[in-house]
Scaffold this motif. Structure first.
Motif, PDB file in Angstrom:
ATOM      1  N   ASN A   1       0.842  -1.196   0.000  1.00 32.31           N
ATOM      2  CA  ASN A   1       0.000   0.000   0.000  1.00 32.31           C
ATOM      3  C   ASN A   1       0.879   1.249   0.000  1.00 32.31           C
ATOM      4  O   ASN A   1       1.916   1.293   0.670  1.00 32.31           O
ATOM      5  CB  ASN A   1      -0.909   0.011   1.227  1.00 32.31           C
ATOM      6  CG  ASN A   1      -1.823  -1.207   1.279  1.00 32.31           C
ATOM      7  OD1 ASN A   1      -2.040  -1.853   0.255  1.00 32.31           O
ATOM      8  ND2 ASN A   1      -2.363  -1.492   2.444  1.00 32.31           N
TER       9      ASN A   1
ATOM     10  N   LYS B   1      -0.103   6.312  -3.802  1.00 29.39           N
ATOM     11  CA  LYS B   1      -0.792   6.253  -5.096  1.00 29.39           C
ATOM     12  C   LYS B   1      -2.139   5.565  -4.987  1.00 29.39           C
ATOM     13  O   LYS B   1      -3.037   5.814  -5.798  1.00 29.39           O
ATOM     14  CB  LYS B   1       0.087   5.583  -6.150  1.00 29.39           C
ATOM     15  CG  LYS B   1       0.487   4.131  -5.879  1.00 29.39           C
ATOM     16  CD  LYS B   1      -0.356   3.122  -6.596  1.00 29.39           C
ATOM     17  CE  LYS B   1       0.224   1.728  -6.443  1.00 29.39           C
ATOM     18  NZ  LYS B   1      -0.724   0.653  -6.783  1.00 29.39           N
ATOM     19  N   ASP B   2      -2.346   4.726  -3.960  1.00 31.05           N
ATOM     20  CA  ASP B   2      -3.615   4.024  -3.799  1.00 31.05           C
ATOM     21  C   ASP B   2      -4.723   4.930  -3.274  1.00 31.05           C
ATOM     22  O   ASP B   2      -5.897   4.544  -3.289  1.00 31.05           O
ATOM     23  CB  ASP B   2      -3.442   2.828  -2.850  1.00 31.05           C
ATOM     24  CG  ASP B   2      -2.466   1.800  -3.392  1.00 31.05           C
ATOM     25  OD1 ASP B   2      -2.635   1.409  -4.556  1.00 31.05           O
ATOM     26  OD2 ASP B   2      -1.537   1.409  -2.668  1.00 31.05           O
TER      27      ASP B   2
ATOM     28  N   PHE C   1      -8.820   4.172 -10.250  1.00 28.95           N
ATOM     29  CA  PHE C   1      -7.660   3.885  -9.404  1.00 28.95           C
ATOM     30  C   PHE C   1      -6.472   3.476 -10.273  1.00 28.95           C
ATOM     31  O   PHE C   1      -6.615   2.703 -11.229  1.00 28.95           O
ATOM     32  CB  PHE C   1      -7.973   2.754  -8.426  1.00 28.95           C
ATOM     33  CG  PHE C   1      -8.840   3.154  -7.271  1.00 28.95           C
ATOM     34  CD1 PHE C   1      -8.281   3.517  -6.055  1.00 28.95           C
ATOM     35  CD2 PHE C   1     -10.219   3.163  -7.388  1.00 28.95           C
ATOM     36  CE1 PHE C   1      -9.071   3.883  -4.981  1.00 28.95           C
ATOM     37  CE2 PHE C   1     -11.023   3.524  -6.323  1.00 28.95           C
ATOM     38  CZ  PHE C   1     -10.448   3.886  -5.120  1.00 28.95           C
TER      39      PHE C   1
ATOM     40  N   VAL D   1      -3.257   1.352 -10.746  1.00 27.25           N
ATOM     41  CA  VAL D   1      -2.746   0.083 -10.223  1.00 27.25           C
ATOM     42  C   VAL D   1      -1.232  -0.001 -10.379  1.00 27.25           C
ATOM     43  O   VAL D   1      -0.503  -0.259  -9.431  1.00 27.25           O
ATOM     44  CB  VAL D   1      -3.437  -1.111 -10.924  1.00 27.25           C
ATOM     45  CG1 VAL D   1      -2.888  -2.438 -10.390  1.00 27.25           C
ATOM     46  CG2 VAL D   1      -4.957  -1.042 -10.732  1.00 27.25           C
TER      47      VAL D   1
ATOM     48  N   PRO E   1     -10.456   1.413   0.923  1.00 27.33           N
ATOM     49  CA  PRO E   1      -9.286   1.588   0.051  1.00 27.33           C
ATOM     50  C   PRO E   1      -8.026   1.001   0.673  1.00 27.33           C
ATOM     51  O   PRO E   1      -7.935   0.817   1.900  1.00 27.33           O
ATOM     52  CB  PRO E   1      -9.181   3.104  -0.084  1.00 27.33           C
ATOM     53  CG  PRO E   1      -9.780   3.635   1.177  1.00 27.33           C
ATOM     54  CD  PRO E   1     -10.898   2.679   1.532  1.00 27.33           C
ATOM     55  N   LYS E   2      -7.041   0.745  -0.171  1.00 27.71           N
ATOM     56  CA  LYS E   2      -5.763   0.232   0.317  1.00 27.71           C
ATOM     57  C   LYS E   2      -5.037   1.278   1.166  1.00 27.71           C
ATOM     58  O   LYS E   2      -4.262   0.935   2.059  1.00 27.71           O
ATOM     59  CB  LYS E   2      -4.885  -0.174  -0.867  1.00 27.71           C
ATOM     60  CG  LYS E   2      -5.422  -1.359  -1.654  1.00 27.71           C
ATOM     61  CD  LYS E   2      -4.514  -1.677  -2.841  1.00 27.71           C
ATOM     62  CE  LYS E   2      -5.043  -2.839  -3.644  1.00 27.71           C
ATOM     63  NZ  LYS E   2      -4.189  -3.133  -4.827  1.00 27.71           N
ATOM     64  N   HIS E   3      -5.286   2.544   0.854  1.00 29.96           N
ATOM     65  CA  HIS E   3      -4.670   3.625   1.622  1.00 29.96           C
ATOM     66  C   HIS E   3      -5.604   4.822   1.595  1.00 29.96           C
ATOM     67  O   HIS E   3      -6.289   5.066   0.598  1.00 29.96           O
ATOM     68  CB  HIS E   3      -3.313   4.024   1.019  1.00 29.96           C
ATOM     69  CG  HIS E   3      -2.591   5.086   1.793  1.00 29.96           C
ATOM     70  ND1 HIS E   3      -1.957   4.835   2.988  1.00 29.96           N
ATOM     71  CD2 HIS E   3      -2.404   6.412   1.548  1.00 29.96           C
ATOM     72  CE1 HIS E   3      -1.408   5.952   3.446  1.00 29.96           C
ATOM     73  NE2 HIS E   3      -1.671   6.923   2.587  1.00 29.96           N
TER      74      HIS E   3
END
Length: 715
Positions: A57, A60-61, A125, A127, A248-250
């Motif tokens: 993570n 950018k995430d 998003f 990737v 979200p991942k972050h």
């Protein structure tokens, strides 16, 4: 020889930077080798891996492209998205009615069930990305025509896209950089269930209106909030009542610690388009031919729309988003003319080009680069007048729904007439819905007035080669198009919902293709896209020459630019909080921020640009700022940084050295409007909403504390 040149280019790109620290829009995958040491010296406390990582993570995430044209960020673990008010403007207008006017009054969802779904809104998003330069350029050679080169490149791009789309899970975009000298591919994942959570009233979100647009000092609360939903497993899903907020991942923590002169600031986002490599002749064409036509045509459309918008709230809502888009670029293009002229940008570029041409005609370089500058300059000489013509047409297409009717609804109607009965039966409900939606966005008196005015302007000002139908009408009616437009609107099927639906019951190709507005639109569009053999040949030489010019400027080290032009791909820019010279219009001690006091000083009751909610005035008088006031006691509104951004960065998060959210980018200053073409280290500024003002508006003004409680806040 060419392989050696490409190797030299690669060295130039990774060599120590010659650009100023705050100049450049950088790829995240290159931050470690190109920028990290410089950023650390300025105050960055994150590692490159914490900014961009494929396997873990990272920042950018938390950054998304918002509806294809802006940037937004994830600011909670429950999918809350923050962007600009002007980025959410179209969705807010769509959800508004005269009875529930969220543009005018604002809106805050009390519960998840109250969050509102616009018909069409998505976030994208990022990737991962990778370099595809060697692979793609291995498919081309110097003996190819530009058309052959493009075909070979597109075949390889199609393969790369298929290899990386995860069986349809991802969107893959392969993009050229440095004018086709490098290629990278980007992998994205799109979410389409995005719902409105909250927006301040328009008097806050657009405070200052067109008068303050592109100006400093500013006092604008330019933000809105949405939420991303997915299925129970976190995957993209069409809207459904049982979808759940995305985790979200972050997500970005929010800092209430404020900013000071010289503080490190970085911005991540999707800048739309810069032209830092544009030749001098291209700048001259824009300043003297293209942009003046754009400005005049835009103003014509705006004045026509505003006349009716001021008379009727329904019409105002209907045209609010279109008017805002046109107005934004109208002022931008005038600012570009002024700034490029003042700074003599073309003359500066021409000096570099003269040095390049001398280098290009040395014996070792002549075969490859010798004709580059002459091919470029010949192309612009040939197309200068045409660029003026095309910009008058383009502003007609931007402001009139009927200028492009043959390619929008008309083309779908034509396909419908050619389909068999079974296919018609299948698509007819969707076609009828399209008709209903079209008439939610057009008001016939506006459209008649805009089209008549734009046709008259085009006929009188475009100069070279009018479209055949317009030329004939102008000659027959002495340049007055009112009679023709009134008659066309009476006869056309496209000006009546009932006639359009009757056509779907009994489709007839001859009726469609002889419709007066269909005929006009086809004439205008065909003429706009038509190229003579001479222009087509010159354009082919130009495209090759431009690519070689950029290659040669990099190889020769005559250009100091080490970063690629913006093209709506994710970039990072970094700089500092940085003041402009003292301005008597700003009450702030240092001219790098503005205050609530300055906003109240601009207040004009019932003024469409400078009105304020009475509640805000009352809260100001009581100094009811809560924990969001600056340590010196004032309520901050906007602040300045010297980051390098452009359109598309609207809504981008402004982050401190820890990766915490301190603001929201929303504008630039008109003095540096040439920034898309040349970076001005002295004047270029990014105007940002202070996140403390955003939090105050949500918590104290709107009473939506439940949203603030959802965030990760540091203070």
């Amino acid at each position: 020889m060419r392989k050696l040149l490409l190797a030299i280019i690669a060295f130039v790109f990774i060599a120590p930077l010659a650009t100023r620290a705050n100049e450049g829009m950088w790829f995240l995958m290159h931050i470690e080798r190109l920028n990290h040491r410089d950023m650390q010296k300025m105050g960055l406390q994150l590692t490159p891996e914490e900014i961009y990582s494929i396997n873990n993570n990272s920042l950018k995430d938390a950054i998304v492209q918002f509806n294809g044209g802006c940037t937004a960020s994830l600011i909670s673990k429950e999918g809350l998205v923050l962007t600009n008010h002007h980025c959410g403007y179209g969705a807010i207008a769509e959800l508004s009615t005269p009875e529930h006017n969220y543009l005018k009054d604002g809106y805050w969802a009390a519960t998840r069930a109250d969050e509102l779904k616009p018909k069409s809104l998505y976030v994208r998003f990022f990737v991962r990305m990778d370099d595809a330069t060697k692979r793609i350029l291995s498919q081309v050679n110097d003996n190819m025509t530009e058309a052959e080169r493009e075909a070979a490149i597109n075949r390889e791009i199609a393969k790369i896209q298929k290899e990386n789309d995860g069986g349809g899970k991802y969107t893959v975009s392969v993009r050229p950089f440095f004018q086709g000298n490098e290629y990278y591919y980007f992998v994205y994942q799109d979410y389409h269930d995005v719902r409105l959570v909250g927006t301040p009233p328009e008097s806050v979100g657009k405070f200052g209106g067109d008068t303050d647009n592109w100006e400093w000092p500013r006092h604008t609360g330019d933000f809105s909030m949405f939420r991303v939903y997915g299925d129970k497993d976190g995957n993209p899903a069409d809207y459904a009542a049982d979808n759940v907020p995305l985790e979200p991942k972050h997500h970005l923590p929010v800092s209430l610690n404020g900013v000071n002169e010289g503080d490190f600031a970085m911005i991540l986002g999707y800048p739309g388009r810069t032209n830092r490599w544009m030749p001098a002749a291209g700048i001259d064409q824009n300043v003297n031919f293209a942009y003046p036509a754009w400005v005049e045509g835009s103003k014509m459309g705006m004045d026509k729309m505003k006349k009716y918008m001021d008379q009727d709230d329904d019409v105002r809502l209907m045209y609010a988003s279109k008017y805002a888009r046109v107005a934004n670029y109208w002022k931008n293009r005038q600012g570009m003319i002024d700034a490029l002229t003042k700074h003599q940008t073309a003359a500066s570029k021409r000096k570099t080009e003269k040095k390049f041409d001398k280098w290009a005609n040395k014996a070792a370089n002549k075969a490859t680069y010798g004709s580059v500058m002459s091919d470029i300059n010949n192309y612009y000489t040939l197309t200068n007048e045409r660029s003026r013509h095309d910009n008058y047409l383009m502003t007609m297409f931007r402001t009139s729904a009927y200028g492009t009717i043959s390619r929008s609804i008309g083309r779908q109607f034509l396909n419908f007439t050619k389909a068999d009965e079974n296919k018609r039966a299948q698509v007819k409900p969707a076609m009828e819905n399209m008709v209903d939606q079209f008439f939610k966005e057009v008001y016939l008196p506006v459209e008649k007035d805009v089209l008549s005015g734009q046709l008259g302007l085009y006929a009188s000002k475009a100069g070279v080669g009018l479209s055949p139908m317009v030329a004939s009408l102008a000659s027959a009616n002495k340049g007055d198009f009112n009679t023709f437009v009134n008659a066309a609107f009476e006869l056309s099927i496209f000006t009546s919902k009932e006639r359009m639906k009757a056509f779907l019951d009994l489709p007839n190709e001859e009726t469609l293709t002889n419709d007066p507005l269909y005929l006009l639109s086809e004439d205008l569009l065909n003429h706009y896209y038509d190229k003579s053999e001479e222009v087509a040949a010159a354009e082919e030489r130009y495209n090759k020459a431009y690519r070689l010019m950029v290659e040669g400027l990099r190889v020769s080290n005559l250009s100091t630019i080490k970063y690629p032009d913006a093209n709506s791909t994710l970039r990072l820019t970094y700089g500092t909080v940085r003041a402009l010279p003292k301005d008597k219009r700003n009450d702030a001690k240092i001219n790098n921020y503005t205050t609530f006091k300055g906003m109240v000083a601009k207040y004009k009751p019932n003024d469409p640009e400078f009105d304020m909610p009475k509640t805000m005035i009352d809260m100001y008088n009581k100094k009811d700022f809560g924990r969001y006031a600056d340590k010196d006691g004032f309520m901050p509104i906007n602040f300045l940084t010297d980051n390098d951004i452009t359109g598309g960065n609207s809504g981008s998060p402004v982050l401190n050295g820890k990766g915490e959210l301190i603001g929201l980018a929303f504008d630039g200053n008109i003095e540096a409007m040439a920034g898309d073409v040349i970076f001005d280290n002295k004047l270029q500024r990014t105007i940002n909403v202070d996140v403390r003002y955003v939090m105050w508006l949500i918590d104290k003004f709107a009473g939506a504390k439940h949203i603030v409680d959802e965030l990760t806040i540091t203070e």
